[in-house]
Design a protein around this motif. Structure first.
Motif, PDB file in Angstrom:
ATOM      1  N   GLY A   1      -2.745  -7.095  -2.988  1.00 55.36           N
ATOM      2  CA  GLY A   1      -2.603  -5.887  -2.198  1.00 55.36           C
ATOM      3  C   GLY A   1      -3.664  -5.641  -1.136  1.00 55.36           C
ATOM      4  O   GLY A   1      -4.765  -6.191  -1.188  1.00 55.36           O
ATOM      5  N   TRP A   2      -3.293  -4.761  -0.189  1.00 54.64           N
ATOM      6  CA  TRP A   2      -4.214  -4.377   0.870  1.00 54.64           C
ATOM      7  C   TRP A   2      -5.481  -3.751   0.289  1.00 54.64           C
ATOM      8  O   TRP A   2      -6.577  -3.967   0.800  1.00 54.64           O
ATOM      9  CB  TRP A   2      -3.532  -3.390   1.822  1.00 54.64           C
ATOM     10  N   HIS A   3      -5.293  -2.964  -0.784  1.00 50.21           N
ATOM     11  CA  HIS A   3      -6.449  -2.298  -1.394  1.00 50.21           C
ATOM     12  C   HIS A   3      -7.121  -3.194  -2.435  1.00 50.21           C
ATOM     13  O   HIS A   3      -7.964  -2.727  -3.199  1.00 50.21           O
ATOM     14  CB  HIS A   3      -6.031  -0.956  -2.010  1.00 50.21           C
ATOM     15  N   GLY A   4      -6.733  -4.461  -2.461  1.00 46.60           N
ATOM     16  CA  GLY A   4      -7.370  -5.436  -3.339  1.00 46.60           C
ATOM     17  C   GLY A   4      -7.855  -6.612  -2.511  1.00 46.60           C
ATOM     18  O   GLY A   4      -8.490  -6.428  -1.467  1.00 46.60           O
ATOM     19  N   GLN A   5      -7.480  -7.825  -2.947  1.00 43.63           N
ATOM     20  CA  GLN A   5      -7.958  -9.017  -2.243  1.00 43.63           C
ATOM     21  C   GLN A   5      -7.091  -9.438  -1.054  1.00 43.63           C
ATOM     22  O   GLN A   5      -7.385 -10.435  -0.392  1.00 43.63           O
ATOM     23  CB  GLN A   5      -8.057 -10.191  -3.235  1.00 43.63           C
ATOM     24  N   LYS A   6      -5.989  -8.697  -0.829  1.00 46.40           N
ATOM     25  CA  LYS A   6      -5.144  -8.902   0.365  1.00 46.40           C
ATOM     26  C   LYS A   6      -4.514 -10.291   0.415  1.00 46.40           C
ATOM     27  O   LYS A   6      -4.211 -10.803   1.504  1.00 46.40           O
ATOM     28  CB  LYS A   6      -5.946  -8.675   1.652  1.00 46.40           C
ATOM     29  N   ARG A   7      -4.273 -10.922  -0.741  1.00 44.69           N
ATOM     30  CA  ARG A   7      -3.762 -12.294  -0.707  1.00 44.69           C
ATOM     31  C   ARG A   7      -2.365 -12.388  -0.112  1.00 44.69           C
ATOM     32  O   ARG A   7      -2.063 -13.327   0.634  1.00 44.69           O
ATOM     33  CB  ARG A   7      -3.773 -12.892  -2.116  1.00 44.69           C
ATOM     34  N   ALA A   8      -1.484 -11.412  -0.418  1.00 44.48           N
ATOM     35  CA  ALA A   8      -0.131 -11.451   0.148  1.00 44.48           C
ATOM     36  C   ALA A   8      -0.191 -11.358   1.668  1.00 44.48           C
ATOM     37  O   ALA A   8       0.627 -11.955   2.370  1.00 44.48           O
ATOM     38  CB  ALA A   8       0.714 -10.304  -0.419  1.00 44.48           C
ATOM     39  N   TRP A   9      -1.152 -10.629   2.159  1.00 51.59           N
ATOM     40  CA  TRP A   9      -1.323 -10.441   3.606  1.00 51.59           C
ATOM     41  C   TRP A   9      -1.903 -11.707   4.236  1.00 51.59           C
ATOM     42  O   TRP A   9      -1.483 -12.122   5.326  1.00 51.59           O
ATOM     43  CB  TRP A   9      -2.253  -9.253   3.871  1.00 51.59           C
ATOM     44  N   ALA A  10      -2.862 -12.309   3.550  1.00 52.96           N
ATOM     45  CA  ALA A  10      -3.504 -13.510   4.089  1.00 52.96           C
ATOM     46  C   ALA A  10      -2.511 -14.666   4.165  1.00 52.96           C
ATOM     47  O   ALA A  10      -2.488 -15.414   5.159  1.00 52.96           O
ATOM     48  CB  ALA A  10      -4.692 -13.894   3.220  1.00 52.96           C
ATOM     49  N   ILE A  11      -1.668 -14.799   3.130  1.00 48.63           N
ATOM     50  CA  ILE A  11      -0.675 -15.874   3.105  1.00 48.63           C
ATOM     51  C   ILE A  11       0.214 -15.787   4.339  1.00 48.63           C
ATOM     52  O   ILE A  11       0.552 -16.799   4.959  1.00 48.63           O
ATOM     53  CB  ILE A  11       0.185 -15.786   1.819  1.00 48.63           C
TER      54      ILE A  11
ATOM     55  N   THR B   1       2.007   6.615  11.285  1.00 47.80           N
ATOM     56  CA  THR B   1       1.605   5.212  11.238  1.00 47.80           C
ATOM     57  C   THR B   1       1.566   4.718   9.796  1.00 47.80           C
ATOM     58  O   THR B   1       0.895   3.730   9.484  1.00 47.80           O
ATOM     59  CB  THR B   1       0.236   4.981  11.920  1.00 47.80           C
ATOM     60  N   ALA B   2       2.321   5.379   8.911  1.00 45.72           N
ATOM     61  CA  ALA B   2       2.409   4.920   7.525  1.00 45.72           C
ATOM     62  C   ALA B   2       3.280   3.660   7.456  1.00 45.72           C
ATOM     63  O   ALA B   2       4.258   3.524   8.195  1.00 45.72           O
ATOM     64  CB  ALA B   2       2.994   6.011   6.642  1.00 45.72           C
ATOM     65  N   VAL B   3       2.906   2.749   6.565  1.00 48.84           N
ATOM     66  CA  VAL B   3       3.572   1.458   6.431  1.00 48.84           C
ATOM     67  C   VAL B   3       4.274   1.389   5.073  1.00 48.84           C
ATOM     68  O   VAL B   3       3.691   1.766   4.051  1.00 48.84           O
ATOM     69  CB  VAL B   3       2.538   0.313   6.541  1.00 48.84           C
ATOM     70  N   ALA B   4       5.513   0.879   5.062  1.00 54.34           N
ATOM     71  CA  ALA B   4       6.263   0.712   3.815  1.00 54.34           C
ATOM     72  C   ALA B   4       5.777  -0.538   3.087  1.00 54.34           C
ATOM     73  O   ALA B   4       5.850  -1.645   3.628  1.00 54.34           O
ATOM     74  CB  ALA B   4       7.760   0.595   4.108  1.00 54.34           C
ATOM     75  N   LEU B   5       5.283  -0.362   1.860  1.00 59.16           N
ATOM     76  CA  LEU B   5       4.775  -1.490   1.074  1.00 59.16           C
ATOM     77  C   LEU B   5       5.221  -1.377  -0.374  1.00 59.16           C
ATOM     78  O   LEU B   5       5.302  -0.278  -0.923  1.00 59.16           O
ATOM     79  CB  LEU B   5       3.234  -1.506   1.087  1.00 59.16           C
ATOM     80  N   CYS B   6       5.474  -2.556  -1.003  1.00 58.44           N
ATOM     81  CA  CYS B   6       5.714  -2.566  -2.434  1.00 58.44           C
ATOM     82  C   CYS B   6       4.380  -2.379  -3.160  1.00 58.44           C
ATOM     83  O   CYS B   6       3.305  -2.439  -2.550  1.00 58.44           O
ATOM     84  CB  CYS B   6       6.383  -3.877  -2.860  1.00 58.44           C
ATOM     85  N   TYR B   7       4.462  -2.183  -4.479  1.00 56.66           N
ATOM     86  CA  TYR B   7       3.226  -1.939  -5.233  1.00 56.66           C
ATOM     87  C   TYR B   7       2.252  -3.117  -5.092  1.00 56.66           C
ATOM     88  O   TYR B   7       1.057  -2.913  -4.833  1.00 56.66           O
ATOM     89  CB  TYR B   7       3.529  -1.685  -6.711  1.00 56.66           C
ATOM     90  N   ASP B   8       2.766  -4.347  -5.232  1.00 56.54           N
ATOM     91  CA  ASP B   8       1.880  -5.508  -5.191  1.00 56.54           C
ATOM     92  C   ASP B   8       1.155  -5.630  -3.848  1.00 56.54           C
ATOM     93  O   ASP B   8      -0.056  -5.856  -3.808  1.00 56.54           O
ATOM     94  CB  ASP B   8       2.661  -6.797  -5.454  1.00 56.54           C
ATOM     95  N   CYS B   9       1.906  -5.507  -2.760  1.00 55.32           N
ATOM     96  CA  CYS B   9       1.301  -5.680  -1.435  1.00 55.32           C
ATOM     97  C   CYS B   9       0.420  -4.489  -1.055  1.00 55.32           C
ATOM     98  O   CYS B   9      -0.405  -4.593  -0.155  1.00 55.32           O
ATOM     99  CB  CYS B   9       2.385  -5.874  -0.376  1.00 55.32           C
ATOM    100  N   HIS B  10       0.606  -3.357  -1.743  1.00 54.68           N
ATOM    101  CA  HIS B  10      -0.180  -2.167  -1.445  1.00 54.68           C
ATOM    102  C   HIS B  10      -1.396  -2.067  -2.372  1.00 54.68           C
ATOM    103  O   HIS B  10      -2.524  -2.272  -1.957  1.00 54.68           O
ATOM    104  CB  HIS B  10       0.719  -0.934  -1.578  1.00 54.68           C
ATOM    105  N   GLN B  11      -1.131  -1.822  -3.651  1.00 51.28           N
ATOM    106  CA  GLN B  11      -2.210  -1.519  -4.592  1.00 51.28           C
ATOM    107  C   GLN B  11      -2.611  -2.700  -5.464  1.00 51.28           C
ATOM    108  O   GLN B  11      -3.570  -2.577  -6.223  1.00 51.28           O
ATOM    109  CB  GLN B  11      -1.767  -0.372  -5.527  1.00 51.28           C
ATOM    110  N   GLY B  12      -1.851  -3.813  -5.388  1.00 44.55           N
ATOM    111  CA  GLY B  12      -2.132  -4.927  -6.285  1.00 44.55           C
ATOM    112  C   GLY B  12      -3.563  -5.439  -6.133  1.00 44.55           C
ATOM    113  O   GLY B  12      -4.023  -5.658  -5.017  1.00 44.55           O
ATOM    114  N   SER B  13      -4.246  -5.650  -7.237  1.00 38.03           N
ATOM    115  CA  SER B  13      -5.670  -5.997  -7.151  1.00 38.03           C
ATOM    116  C   SER B  13      -5.870  -7.375  -6.524  1.00 38.03           C
ATOM    117  O   SER B  13      -6.889  -7.631  -5.883  1.00 38.03           O
ATOM    118  CB  SER B  13      -6.321  -5.961  -8.536  1.00 38.03           C
ATOM    119  N   PHE B  14      -4.876  -8.262  -6.680  1.00 38.42           N
ATOM    120  CA  PHE B  14      -4.967  -9.607  -6.112  1.00 38.42           C
ATOM    121  C   PHE B  14      -4.239  -9.687  -4.773  1.00 38.42           C
ATOM    122  O   PHE B  14      -4.794 -10.112  -3.760  1.00 38.42           O
ATOM    123  CB  PHE B  14      -4.385 -10.622  -7.100  1.00 38.42           C
TER     124      PHE B  14
END
Ligand SMILES: [Zn+2]
Ligand SMILES: [Zn+2]
Length: 97
Positions: A57-67, A42-55
């Motif tokens: 990324g999933w492990h940050g504020q999840k803005r790319a996901w929210a958009i 169940t691993a998901v392919a993510l770029c650095y920004d969408c994964h670890q990015g502090s703004f």
């Protein structure tokens, strides 16, 4: 990180990392985000920004996901579709069957 991967799990993760980002479509190589630690399929392919990015990324504020109104399962769905269609862009998968 689980270092006791078997050959099949290693091969799967290598394929995941060869896909574009499941959220923003950034070109590979991607990193593999584990929805559940130790569960490789169940691993998901993510770029650095969408994964670890502090703004973004999933492990940050999840803005790319929210958009994009996406959660982990939405992204996993994209990853699995690309795995099962040999990584072709989604737009090219409109095959007549
Ligand atoms: Zn991305
Ligand atoms: Zn992660």
């Amino acid at each position: 990180m689980n270092n006791k991967l078997n050959a099949s799990e290693r091969k799967h993760l290598a394929r995941v990392k060869s896909l574009p980002c499941s959220v923003c479509n950034a070109p590979p190589p991607s990193s593999a985000h584990h929805i559940n630690q130790g569960q490789q399929y169940t691993a998901v392919a993510l770029c650095y920004d969408c994964h670890q990015g502090s703004f973004m990324g999933w492990h940050g504020q999840k803005r790319a996901w929210a958009i994009r109104k996406m959660d982990e399962l939405d992204a996993l769905n994209v990853t699995i579709q690309r795995l099962l269609t040999d990584g072709m862009p989604l737009e090219e998968n409109n095959l007549p069957f």
